[in-house]
Design a protein around this motif. Sequence first.
Motif, PDB file in Angstrom:
ATOM      1  N   SER A  47       0.733  -0.965  -0.060  1.00 10.12           N
ATOM      2  CA  SER A  47      -0.194  -0.067  -0.257  1.00 10.12           C
ATOM      3  C   SER A  47       0.782   0.940  -0.152  1.00 10.12           C
ATOM      4  N   GLY A  51       0.147   4.965  -2.899  1.00 14.59           N
ATOM      5  CA  GLY A  51       0.038   6.179  -2.019  1.00 14.59           C
ATOM      6  C   GLY A  51       0.668   6.958  -2.790  1.00 14.59           C
ATOM      7  N   PRO A  54      -2.207   8.677  -8.080  1.00 17.96           N
ATOM      8  CA  PRO A  54      -2.994   9.539  -7.853  1.00 17.96           C
ATOM      9  C   PRO A  54      -4.440   8.805  -7.376  1.00 17.96           C
ATOM     10  N   GLU A  55      -5.970   8.536  -7.053  1.00 16.82           N
ATOM     11  CA  GLU A  55      -6.517   7.700  -7.142  1.00 16.82           C
ATOM     12  C   GLU A  55      -7.325   7.675  -8.093  1.00 16.82           C
ATOM     13  N   GLY A  56      -7.811   6.640  -7.994  1.00 17.96           N
ATOM     14  CA  GLY A  56      -8.143   5.404  -9.657  1.00 17.96           C
ATOM     15  C   GLY A  56      -6.874   5.786 -10.486  1.00 17.96           C
ATOM     16  N   GLU A  58      -5.577   2.266 -11.027  1.00 16.59           N
ATOM     17  CA  GLU A  58      -5.587   1.125 -11.065  1.00 16.59           C
ATOM     18  C   GLU A  58      -6.474   0.974 -12.262  1.00 16.59           C
ATOM     19  N   GLN A  59      -7.741   1.091 -11.800  1.00 15.39           N
ATOM     20  CA  GLN A  59      -9.391   1.191 -12.565  1.00 15.39           C
ATOM     21  C   GLN A  59      -8.656   1.772 -13.432  1.00 15.39           C
TER      22      GLN A  59
END
Length: 142
Positions: A47, A51, A54-56, A58-59
């Motif tokens: 993890s 960090g 940015p958020e998202g 991997e998707q």
Amino acid sequence: MFKTILVPIDLAEPDSSGRALNAAIQMARDYDATMHVVTVVPDMGMSIVGGYFPEGFEQKALDETKARLKAYLEDLVPGDVMAKGHVMHGGIYEQILQIADQLSADLIVMASHRPAMRDYLLGPNAARVVRHAKQSVLVVRE
């Protein structure tokens, strides 16, 4: 003899992956088999590593990889061959073995580079698949 052929590809290595895909296409034709083409998006691991992204992230990577795989198959797989694309997420060789079992694959056709000295110590993904797969494995060299 073979009805379900799994072809793991690396979209970042189109030349070596292309040779494996071409071999699998010919085998799919010869045996009237369904070909499943899989690419694996590696996970970020710990993890603390995730960090830094940015958020998202991997998707977004998974969505972009799905689009790239679809285009790759449309460009390279002829219409007379039944091919289905799959994008997995996680450890590369673990995901290849997992989907091979899920699909009840008879054969795995994959590319491999010529081994370097470090490969004898660490073992590339192709070598791990060969060692641990329940299925027959055809390794297509460069």
